[in-house]
Write a protein that holds these residues in place. Structure first.
Motif, PDB file in Angstrom:
ATOM      1  N   SER A   1       1.671   9.203  -5.910  1.00 50.77           N
ATOM      2  CA  SER A   1       1.880  10.616  -5.629  1.00 50.77           C
ATOM      3  C   SER A   1       2.978  11.174  -6.529  1.00 50.77           C
ATOM      4  CB  SER A   1       2.180  10.851  -4.157  1.00 50.77           C
ATOM      5  OG  SER A   1       3.543  10.751  -3.909  1.00 50.77           O
ATOM      6  N   ALA A   2       3.881  10.310  -7.000  1.00 52.99           N
ATOM      7  CA  ALA A   2       4.904  10.769  -7.933  1.00 52.99           C
ATOM      8  C   ALA A   2       4.307  11.005  -9.317  1.00 52.99           C
ATOM      9  CB  ALA A   2       6.037   9.750  -8.020  1.00 52.99           C
ATOM     10  N   LEU A   3       3.370  10.126  -9.720  1.00 52.01           N
ATOM     11  CA  LEU A   3       2.832  10.225 -11.080  1.00 52.01           C
ATOM     12  C   LEU A   3       1.653  11.181 -11.162  1.00 52.01           C
ATOM     13  CD1 LEU A   3       2.813   6.433 -12.005  1.00 52.01           C
ATOM     14  CD2 LEU A   3       4.442   8.140 -12.749  1.00 52.01           C
TER      15      LEU A   3
ATOM     16  N   MET B   1       1.262   4.141  -2.810  1.00 52.67           N
ATOM     17  CA  MET B   1       1.046   5.528  -2.437  1.00 52.67           C
ATOM     18  C   MET B   1       2.175   6.407  -2.966  1.00 52.67           C
ATOM     19  SD  MET B   1       0.081   6.002   1.373  1.00 52.67           S
ATOM     20  CE  MET B   1      -0.422   7.322   2.182  1.00 52.67           C
ATOM     21  N   CYS B   2       3.422   5.957  -2.801  1.00 51.85           N
ATOM     22  CA  CYS B   2       4.570   6.726  -3.297  1.00 51.85           C
ATOM     23  C   CYS B   2       4.479   6.870  -4.814  1.00 51.85           C
ATOM     24  CB  CYS B   2       5.884   6.031  -2.941  1.00 51.85           C
ATOM     25  SG  CYS B   2       6.275   6.045  -1.205  1.00 51.85           S
ATOM     26  N   ILE B   3       4.184   5.747  -5.504  1.00 50.96           N
ATOM     27  CA  ILE B   3       4.170   5.801  -6.963  1.00 50.96           C
ATOM     28  C   ILE B   3       3.072   6.739  -7.443  1.00 50.96           C
ATOM     29  CG2 ILE B   3       3.889   4.469  -9.082  1.00 50.96           C
ATOM     30  CD1 ILE B   3       4.963   2.047  -7.606  1.00 50.96           C
TER      31      ILE B   3
ATOM     32  N   MET C   1       0.822  -1.199   0.000  1.00 49.39           N
ATOM     33  CA  MET C   1       0.000   0.000   0.000  1.00 49.39           C
ATOM     34  C   MET C   1       0.866   1.264   0.000  1.00 49.39           C
ATOM     35  SD  MET C   1      -3.169   1.126   0.917  1.00 49.39           S
ATOM     36  CE  MET C   1      -3.662   2.717   1.527  1.00 49.39           C
ATOM     37  N   LEU C   2       1.968   1.191   0.772  1.00 43.89           N
ATOM     38  CA  LEU C   2       2.885   2.327   0.863  1.00 43.89           C
ATOM     39  C   LEU C   2       3.562   2.594  -0.459  1.00 43.89           C
ATOM     40  CD1 LEU C   2       5.059   2.154   4.058  1.00 43.89           C
ATOM     41  CD2 LEU C   2       3.882   4.046   3.036  1.00 43.89           C
ATOM     42  N   LEU C   3       3.995   1.500  -1.106  1.00 40.04           N
ATOM     43  CA  LEU C   3       4.681   1.619  -2.382  1.00 40.04           C
ATOM     44  C   LEU C   3       3.731   2.240  -3.402  1.00 40.04           C
ATOM     45  CD1 LEU C   3       7.328   0.945  -3.741  1.00 40.04           C
ATOM     46  CD2 LEU C   3       6.418  -1.287  -4.334  1.00 40.04           C
TER      47      LEU C   3
ATOM     48  N   GLY D   1      -7.120  10.535  -0.464  1.00 43.17           N
ATOM     49  CA  GLY D   1      -6.864  11.787  -1.168  1.00 43.17           C
ATOM     50  C   GLY D   1      -5.798  11.669  -2.237  1.00 43.17           C
ATOM     51  N   PHE D   2      -5.235  10.458  -2.421  1.00 47.04           N
ATOM     52  CA  PHE D   2      -4.389  10.215  -3.582  1.00 47.04           C
ATOM     53  C   PHE D   2      -5.335   9.600  -4.592  1.00 47.04           C
ATOM     54  CE2 PHE D   2      -2.221   9.569   0.391  1.00 47.04           C
ATOM     55  CZ  PHE D   2      -1.228  10.511   0.317  1.00 47.04           C
TER      56      PHE D   2
END
Lengths: 286, 326
Positions: free
Chosen positions: A141-143, A137-139, A133-135, A227-228
């Protein structure tokens, strides 16, 4: 050629026969097909548009005309749920498609070329060290949070899991005699992988894919909820939940209904996945 | 055994470095310049540069990655863009909260999961079995955030029994988040317990134990459960990792100032140093938990201990473990 086609047919029939015995799984399949139909014919089924606002009919609790009620802006919740099925189902299918492709490719390469095995699998271990889930989220928010990016993020974040499943399955198939035979008559690696190894190691992949689709739908809606991912006016179920949450005291059905929709799809996928696992599991084959 | 534990602890270092590189790279290519976000669009190039130097985010990709890794080795996770205080201080305070809730949740999950798993395996194909497997299936199909919201709706809004948010003022605030997290993991633990117990109960040694006149519960608990424990412990270990990730959503719903909420807030504010710190902390805790699970294996099955102690056996086990996971 004709003979192999016939055998394939009887194998499918055999799987279907075993699958049919599991009543729960059949119910799940029916629910799933219904949701797919709803998503395809959303334009015909939904009585209103998903962003059709009408202040005169705002905040109506579920009743005969608006079976799921209307929200604070006067949008028909039922129509929004109907359109929302498109998001959840497409995310489920395509995100898993992405992980099957990427994970499958890496898994096959790792299993088939021992030199690359260590590099690929250690890299996968690193990605597995970050909760999925964290990964995702990072991806995302980057894209940036569009539908496609959400699919990509959810799909890529479960690539390592698929790489492991495929690798384990290919490793055990690779040692079989028919692969040796294929190699002996001079088949190329590519041909062996595509025609001999993959068809024979596919069942764990199918089961993993079905169960993962459930997980993908939950993660995607959780990301939208936080919110992502997909944002409000769009009728994504997680985003709807997040918007309805503010009204939990006055209009509780705005949080109850989208959650029920997510749960119904995920439940259906889980029972179908369990059913498939039971009828594809070689240990149960007699 | 000690040598094995030390080796595993050392192995965490390259994992953390790898995780840092992955997260740093993803965040580096994220849109939105933190300096302009903090200073506004009209900031002068000089003030932007000064801000970058202050925050330690000046330079190109390799320079910044190098600095981040150097900091990591020294236990420095950088400054939070928002508060300009060291991320690590914030994490230590918040981790206690997350740890508390996760620990209570996993305890609840283990108790419920193993209890109902055993009941449903012993009473296979009865109403009790269908009820518990049915509930477990619902449990894993429910999105954790929705389950939390439903608990709030029922116990806070409708019945007014428990507070819907906050942490630390009274034990009552813990109840709903712990139920939301714990029930979810109990479903997975229950399903594994059931299938593992069913398999063990068919074994010959169970029949032998019964035949020699051992009482029913001694057979179930000492002979069957003990041998069924390996997959259960594996799943509990995996669930602890899931719980840490689940705390992100749960803390957001119940407004609990833990690591998960910090992560979401930091991500939304593009406070990348804080995000990186949170991910690292969670990866580190997961690695420690995995090691703990492997150590617990040796208590359940002494054969594992010999495997760990011999080098080749360790490799064999690792390989087997990877296969089982798939």
């Amino acid at each position: 050629m004709a003979k192999s086609k016939e055998r394939k047919h009887t194998m499918l029939a055999e799987i279907w026969r075993r699958f049919k015995k599991n009543r729960q799984a059949v119910v799940g399949l029916v629910v799933l097909v219904l949701f797919v139909l709803v998503a395809i014919f959303a334009d015909q089924i939904a009585p209103y548009g998903y962003d059709e606002q009408n202040a005169s009919r705002a905040q109506i609790a579920p009743c005969a005309e608006y079976i799921f009620g209307t929200d604070n802006l006067g949008r028909d919740v039922f129509s929004r749920i109907v359109y929302g099925s498109r998001y959840s189902l497409s995310i489920g299918f395509l995100a898993v498609g992405i992980s099957v492709l990427t994970g499958g490719l890496l898994g096959v390469i790792a299993a088939y070329y021992p030199k690359l095995d260590n590099i690929i699998m250690r890299a996968m271990d690193l990605f597995m060290a970050i909760p999925q889930m964290l990964l995702a989220m990072c991806i995302v928010s980057a894209l940036g949070g569009s539908l496609f990016n959400l699919m990509l993020a959810v799909g890529l974040s479960s690539t390592p899991k698929f790489a492991r499943v495929v690798r384990a399955s290919v490793l055990s198939t690779r040692e079989q005699e028919f692969v040796e035979a294929a190699r002996a008559i001079g088949s190329s690696n590519f041909r062996i992988i595509l025609h001999h190894i993959l068809p024979n190691s596919i069942s764990p992949l199918i089961v993993q894919a079905t169960l993962n689709m459930a997980g993908a739908i939950i993660s995607a809606s959780a990301l939208s909820f936080l919110g992502f991912g997909i944002q409000a006016p769009k009728p994504e179920w997680g985003a709807m939940l997040s918007a309805g949450r503010k009204y939990i005291r006055t209009l509780p059905y705005l949080t109850v209904i989208p959650g029920l929709a997510i749960m119904a799809v995920v439940y259906a996928l889980n029972v179908v996945g369990d059913g498939l696992r039971d009828c594809l599991d070689p240990r149960l084959k007699k | 055994m000690l040598k094995y534990i030390l080796k595993r602890l050392l192995w965490i270092i390259p994992v953390l470095i790898g995780v840092t590189i992955i997260v740093f790279t993803i965040l580096y290519f994220s849109p939105g310049d933190p300096a302009y976000l903090a200073l506004g669009d009209n900031a002068t190039p000089e003030s932007v540069e000064a801000y970058r130097i202050e925050m330690g985010i000046n330079g190109g990709y390799w320079e910044r990655l190098g600095n981040t890794l150097l900091g990591l080795i020294q236990g420095d996770l950088g400054l939070s863009f928002r508060s300009k205080t060291p991320v690590i201080n914030e994490l230590i305070v918040r981790f206690k909260v997350t740890f508390d809730i996760s620990a209570w949740s996993i305890v609840l999950g283990i108790i419920l999961g193993i209890f109902f798993g055993i009941i449903s395996a012993l009473k296979q194909n009865t109403i009790w079995d269908s009820l518990s497997t049915g509930c477990a299936l619902f449990g894993i199909s429910m999105p954790m955030f929705w389950q939390g919201l439903m608990l709030i709706l029922i116990f806070s809004v409708t019945l007014n029994w428990l507070p819907p948010s906050g942490y630390g003022d009274s034990w009552k605030q813990m109840v709903l988040p712990v139920i939301a997290l714990g029930v979810n993991s109990s479903a997975t633990i229950m399903r594994t317990t059931r299938s593992s117990m069913l398999e063990v109960m068919r074994q010959d040694y169970i029949r032998t134990a019964k035949a020699k006149g051992q009482t029913y519960w001694v057979v179930v608990l000492r002979h069957a459960l003990k041998n069924a424990m390996i997959p259960i412990v594996t799943v509990i270990g995996l669930q602890m990792g899931t719980l840490l990730a689940g705390s992100i959503v749960t803390e957001a719903i119940f407004s609990i100032a833990g690591v998960g909420k910090y992560l979401v807030d930091s991500m939304l504010a593009r406070d990348y140093n804080a995000v990186q710190g949170c991910v690292l902390l969670i990866a580190f805790v997961s690695a420690i938990l995995n090691l703990l699970v492997d150590i617990i294996y040796t208590f359940i099955d002494p054969r594992m201990k010999t495997m760990y102690e011999s080098e080749s056996g360790f490799k064999l086990f690792k390989r087997k473990g990877a296969g089982q996971n798939g």
